[in-house]
Design a protein around this motif. Structure first.
Motif, PDB file in Angstrom:
ATOM      1  N   ARG A   1       1.100  -1.191  -0.037  1.00 44.65           N
ATOM      2  CA  ARG A   1      -0.043  -0.009  -0.014  1.00 44.65           C
ATOM      3  C   ARG A   1       0.966   1.240   0.253  1.00 44.65           C
ATOM      4  O   ARG A   1       1.621   1.504   1.164  1.00 44.65           O
ATOM      5  CB  ARG A   1      -0.649  -0.114   1.261  1.00 44.65           C
ATOM      6  CG  ARG A   1      -1.924  -1.190   1.254  1.00 44.65           C
ATOM      7  CD  ARG A   1      -2.493  -1.235   2.629  1.00 44.65           C
ATOM      8  NE  ARG A   1      -3.503  -2.281   2.747  1.00 44.65           N
ATOM      9  CZ  ARG A   1      -4.775  -2.034   2.770  1.00 44.65           C
ATOM     10  NH1 ARG A   1      -5.385  -1.205   2.948  1.00 44.65           N
ATOM     11  NH2 ARG A   1      -5.481  -3.360   2.890  1.00 44.65           N
ATOM     12  N   ARG A   2       0.812   2.038  -1.218  1.00 43.34           N
ATOM     13  CA  ARG A   2       1.662   3.231  -1.169  1.00 43.34           C
ATOM     14  C   ARG A   2       0.808   4.362  -1.629  1.00 43.34           C
ATOM     15  O   ARG A   2      -0.327   4.039  -2.363  1.00 43.34           O
ATOM     16  CB  ARG A   2       2.683   2.967  -2.269  1.00 43.34           C
ATOM     17  CG  ARG A   2       3.732   1.911  -1.710  1.00 43.34           C
ATOM     18  CD  ARG A   2       4.762   1.358  -2.871  1.00 43.34           C
ATOM     19  NE  ARG A   2       5.212   2.375  -3.887  1.00 43.34           N
ATOM     20  CZ  ARG A   2       5.945   1.996  -4.499  1.00 43.34           C
ATOM     21  NH1 ARG A   2       6.668   0.814  -4.539  1.00 43.34           N
ATOM     22  NH2 ARG A   2       6.493   3.221  -5.392  1.00 43.34           N
ATOM     23  N   PRO A   3       0.813   5.498  -1.195  1.00 38.58           N
ATOM     24  CA  PRO A   3       0.064   6.492  -1.630  1.00 38.58           C
ATOM     25  C   PRO A   3      -0.260   7.052  -3.056  1.00 38.58           C
ATOM     26  O   PRO A   3      -1.181   7.333  -3.361  1.00 38.58           O
ATOM     27  CB  PRO A   3       0.742   7.733  -0.792  1.00 38.58           C
ATOM     28  CG  PRO A   3       1.678   7.430  -0.044  1.00 38.58           C
ATOM     29  CD  PRO A   3       2.065   5.955  -0.489  1.00 38.58           C
TER      30      PRO A   3
ATOM     31  N   ARG B   1      13.531  -0.690   1.594  1.00 37.97           N
ATOM     32  CA  ARG B   1      14.216  -2.012   2.132  1.00 37.97           C
ATOM     33  C   ARG B   1      13.690  -3.201   1.255  1.00 37.97           C
ATOM     34  O   ARG B   1      14.536  -3.866   1.389  1.00 37.97           O
ATOM     35  CB  ARG B   1      13.528  -2.155   3.681  1.00 37.97           C
ATOM     36  CG  ARG B   1      14.060  -3.467   4.074  1.00 37.97           C
ATOM     37  CD  ARG B   1      13.974  -3.611   5.740  1.00 37.97           C
ATOM     38  NE  ARG B   1      14.138  -4.855   6.197  1.00 37.97           N
ATOM     39  CZ  ARG B   1      14.238  -5.171   7.580  1.00 37.97           C
ATOM     40  NH1 ARG B   1      14.052  -4.480   8.195  1.00 37.97           N
ATOM     41  NH2 ARG B   1      14.801  -6.321   7.536  1.00 37.97           N
ATOM     42  N   TRP B   2      12.490  -3.270   1.000  1.00 40.82           N
ATOM     43  CA  TRP B   2      11.908  -4.521   0.338  1.00 40.82           C
ATOM     44  C   TRP B   2      11.996  -4.187  -1.192  1.00 40.82           C
ATOM     45  O   TRP B   2      11.361  -3.517  -1.861  1.00 40.82           O
ATOM     46  CB  TRP B   2      10.471  -4.722   1.064  1.00 40.82           C
ATOM     47  CG  TRP B   2      10.696  -4.960   2.439  1.00 40.82           C
ATOM     48  CD1 TRP B   2      10.238  -3.825   3.237  1.00 40.82           C
ATOM     49  CD2 TRP B   2      11.067  -6.238   3.253  1.00 40.82           C
ATOM     50  NE1 TRP B   2      10.338  -4.478   4.499  1.00 40.82           N
ATOM     51  CE2 TRP B   2      11.032  -5.637   4.587  1.00 40.82           C
ATOM     52  CE3 TRP B   2      11.732  -7.065   3.060  1.00 40.82           C
ATOM     53  CZ2 TRP B   2      11.241  -6.480   5.646  1.00 40.82           C
ATOM     54  CZ3 TRP B   2      12.102  -8.182   3.943  1.00 40.82           C
ATOM     55  CH2 TRP B   2      11.804  -7.789   5.451  1.00 40.82           C
TER      56      TRP B   2
ATOM     57  N   ASP C   1       9.005   0.439   1.663  1.00 36.60           N
ATOM     58  CA  ASP C   1       9.506   0.452   3.064  1.00 36.60           C
ATOM     59  C   ASP C   1       8.588  -0.447   3.735  1.00 36.60           C
ATOM     60  O   ASP C   1       7.438  -0.956   3.345  1.00 36.60           O
ATOM     61  CB  ASP C   1       9.432   1.680   3.622  1.00 36.60           C
ATOM     62  CG  ASP C   1      10.470   2.593   2.871  1.00 36.60           C
ATOM     63  OD1 ASP C   1      11.528   2.394   2.730  1.00 36.60           O
ATOM     64  OD2 ASP C   1      10.179   3.756   2.426  1.00 36.60           O
ATOM     65  N   THR C   2       8.903  -0.807   4.756  1.00 35.68           N
ATOM     66  CA  THR C   2       8.314  -1.840   6.041  1.00 35.68           C
ATOM     67  C   THR C   2       6.944  -1.093   6.160  1.00 35.68           C
ATOM     68  O   THR C   2       5.799  -1.979   6.107  1.00 35.68           O
ATOM     69  CB  THR C   2       9.130  -1.855   6.952  1.00 35.68           C
ATOM     70  OG1 THR C   2      10.387  -2.578   6.893  1.00 35.68           O
ATOM     71  CG2 THR C   2       8.165  -2.813   8.285  1.00 35.68           C
ATOM     72  N   ASP C   3       6.734   0.230   6.177  1.00 36.52           N
ATOM     73  CA  ASP C   3       5.413   0.919   6.638  1.00 36.52           C
ATOM     74  C   ASP C   3       4.352   0.507   5.349  1.00 36.52           C
ATOM     75  O   ASP C   3       3.227   0.624   5.493  1.00 36.52           O
ATOM     76  CB  ASP C   3       5.680   2.130   6.864  1.00 36.52           C
ATOM     77  CG  ASP C   3       6.147   2.646   8.181  1.00 36.52           C
ATOM     78  OD1 ASP C   3       6.558   1.663   8.875  1.00 36.52           O
ATOM     79  OD2 ASP C   3       6.746   3.745   8.477  1.00 36.52           O
TER      80      ASP C   3
END
Length: 68
Positions: free
Chosen positions: A6-8, A39-40, A53-55
Motif C-alpha cells: 500500500r503506497r500513497p 528496504r524491500w 518500505d516496511t510501513d
C-alpha cells in the motif's frame, strides 16, 4: 512471504517479497533525496517489481498458510 503493498501513489497490490535490502537502509546513506533506498523488493502479481518500505507492507490477507 506474500504481502499487500500500500503506497500513497498507487492502489494496493499483492505480491511476494523477493529481496531484503536492510543492510543498505540501516546506514546513514539512503541514496539521493529523489531516489531513496527502500528496504524491500516485491514482485507484484501483475509482473512488476517494486521497492517499498516496511510501513508500506502488510501480510496478504488472501494468502493461506500454504502460500506464505
Amino acid at each position: 512471504m506474500r504481502v499487500l503493498v500500500r503506497r500513497p501513489s498507487e492502489s494496493a497490490q499483492t505480491g511476494r517479497i523477493v529481496e531484503d535490502y536492510a543492510e543498505l537502509t540501516e546506514t546513514g546513506e539512503r541514496g539521493h533525496d529523489w531516489a531513496p533506498v527502500h528496504r524491500w523488493a516485491v514482485a507484484l502479481d501483475d509482473g512488476r517489481l517494486v521497492f517499498a518500505d516496511t510501513d508500506d507492507l502488510t501480510p496478504d490477507p488472501g494468502a493461506g498458510e500454504m502460500n506464505g
